[in-house]
Design an enzyme around this catalytic site. Structure first.
Site, mmCIF file in Angstrom:
data_model
loop_
_atom_site.group_PDB
_atom_site.id
_atom_site.type_symbol
_atom_site.label_atom_id
_atom_site.label_comp_id
_atom_site.label_asym_id
_atom_site.label_seq_id
_atom_site.Cartn_x
_atom_site.Cartn_y
_atom_site.Cartn_z
ATOM 1 N N ASP A 20 0.815 -1.222 0.000
ATOM 2 C CA ASP A 20 0.000 0.000 0.000
ATOM 3 C C ASP A 20 0.846 1.269 0.000
ATOM 4 O OD1 ASP A 20 -2.151 -1.800 0.332
ATOM 5 O OD2 ASP A 20 -2.001 -1.669 2.513
ATOM 6 N N GLU A 51 -11.564 0.996 -3.891
ATOM 7 C CA GLU A 51 -10.867 1.441 -2.678
ATOM 8 C C GLU A 51 -9.612 2.210 -3.069
ATOM 9 O OE1 GLU A 51 -10.133 -2.246 -0.648
ATOM 10 O OE2 GLU A 51 -8.994 -3.082 -2.315
#
Length: 494
Positions: free
Chosen positions: A16, A190
């Protein structure tokens, strides 16, 4: 583009990624989940070679991970710089939720968390100050975005936004729903990030879940609040079908020369490395981003640590309220009742495994004073999935959880412990201080397959529920990577 190849720029447990640039300097953060210190911060001048400079959450008062479940904790940070201040937003899952920390120096110290309203995960910030906008400056307002779940079973989510007040570190004003996916059946929209490119607002999201269906999706609008129109060719980065899979969760950055790059996560299958950070070169087609991998030679950084100090790459499981280690004369781990396998803070220090093949070793000086006392080498994915190669009162013992896989008696005194890792194959070996290495057994450790985190390597000590005044003394810790010739020879033998 149907595949993605290339080496990670940050190998091992680096999922991430989010990046920002200040002048000639790039700063990057990644998720850290249940591990402490939280949210590692890296610096680079070229987006390829990175150095860890600290962590945003390095004080117990900032981060409570007590009882945190595996693959929970800190999800998907975003780092941005505005008006001389770094702002980093993240979500503490199973905790109070979204927060922001700030610093004038990305190496720290960072502030205490300022908690923000709103449900969901994967938060981001956008400062509408005209960065990357050749059409002129924005209105100077700042915006907070995040994803939230509408239907867990169906993977249905939406991206929402509110205004962010940088000086007050809080949200204000009405909420705007920006996006719910690139098509009616879209799953797990997302990781939203907003940018200003050539006068338009560009929304970049992930889609498909962080596995083999992971993609990058783009949409744009004339106003920051929308409506957003998806790219005709969505996803702009399709599911990867090459030597690197699961690519997605991208964040764009513009170089000082006006070029664009993206950092994103990806997975090299066949090992326990999990999600790593990769780099992409961005071209533009009718205002939409086109992703191409940056091919370079991956850094193989062997480790030799004699523990003069504890370098920033070492992690503990959850938040340590008191230090259970000392450095300066090697590493001394205090034997404590906490054990690996419960949701506690055991005497465990680990660092990410960075390549599929590596040789790990340490020298241990330790004499157990009771049957409960043990210390040694640890290969750890999480509470349930780990291998421990330990000195006990019986000699050396290799365990997976409570299951004893192998053991061997050894004489008193120092002992060297090692493991040769080749993908999921783990060969455990041992030696006296000056003796030859002897293999004990090989474990095919598919149970170390990651979910959100990845395998880390390190050192462990426990008195297993009994008070103890003992310490385990590790004089050094090494990670060595086989040469290309050794790798080729191993493949031929296989």
């Amino acid at each position: 583009m149907n595949g993605f190849c290339g080496d990670p720029v940050l190998p091992g447990f680096r999922p991430d990624p989010s990046v920002c640039r200040v002048g000639a300097d790039y700063y990057l953060v990644t998720s850290s989940f249940e591990w402490f210190p939280g949210l590692p911060v890296f610096h680079s001048r070229d987006l390829v070679n990175w150095r860890r400079i600290g962590s945003a959450l390095d004080r117990p008062s900032q981060l409570d991970l007590d009882g945190c479940a595996p693959s929970r904790g800190l999800f998907a940070p975003t780092i941005r710089h505005h008006d001389g201040v770094f702002h980093l937003v993240c979500t503490l899952m199973d905790g109070p939720g979204h927060f922001v920390v700030t610093a004038t120096d990305p190496a720290g110290p960072w502030s205490q968390p300022h908690w923000l309203e709103g449900a969901g995960f994967d938060p981001s910030l956008f400062f509408d100050d005209g960065a990357g906008d050749r059409a002129g400056a924005g209105d100077g307002r700042a915006w907070f975005t995040a994803a939230r779940v509408l239907d867990e079973a169906a993977g249905r989510t939406e991206i929402w936004m509110r205004e962010y007040l940088p000086r007050e570190r809080r949200l204000t004003g009405p909420e705007h729903v920006l996006w719910s996916g690139s098509h009616p059946g879209a799953r797990w929209s997302e990781a939203p990030h907003l940018y200003k490119v050539d006068g338009s607002y560009l929304l970049l999201t992930a889609e498909g879940g962080t596995d083999v269906d992971h993609t990058v999706v783009a949409a744009r609008a004339d106003r920051v609040s929308g409506p957003y129109e998806g790219a005709p060719g969505n996803p702009v980065l399709p599911p990867a079908q090459g030597p690197v899979t699961c690519t997605g969760h991208a964040d764009l950055v513009q170089t000082p020369h006006g070029d664009w790059r993206a950092v994103l996560l990806g997975v090299r299958p066949g090992s326990a490395l999990g999600r790593e950070t990769f780099l992409s070169r961005i071209a533009w087609d009718d205002g939409w981003p086109v992703f191409s991998p940056v091919v370079h030679t991956a850094q193989r950084r062997p480790v030799h640590d004699d523990f003069a100090t504890l370098c920033p790459d070492w992690n503990t499981l959850r938040t340590p309220r008191t230090r259970f280690w000392t450095t300066g004369d090697g590493l001394r781990l205090r034997l404590r009742p906490e054990r690996l396998g419960a949701r506690t803070v055991p005497s465990l220090l680990v660092r990410p495994q960075e390549q599929p093949d590596c040789d790990v070793s340490t020298e241990l000086h330790f004499t157990p004073a009771a049957p409960e006392e043990e210390a040694g080498l640890a290969v750890v994915l999480d509470d349930a999935a780990h291998l421990l190669f330990l000195r006990t009162t019986e000699g050396l013992t290799l365990r997976h959880g409570s299951e004893v896989l192998a053991g061997v008696p050894v004489p008193p005194g120092p002992v060297r412990l090692g493991v040769r890792i080749r993908g999921f194959s783990h060969t455990f070996t041992h030696a006296g201080p000056d003796g030859a290495w002897q293999d004990l057994t090989t474990v095919e450790a598919r149970f170390l397959t990651p979910l959100f985190t990845s395998v880390q390597l390190g050192l462990y000590a426990s008195s297993n529920g009994r008070p103890s005044t003992g310490h385990a003394h590790f004089t050094w810790f090494d990670i060595r990577y086989p040469s290309k010739e050794e790798e080729a020879a191993g493949q031929q033998r296989g």
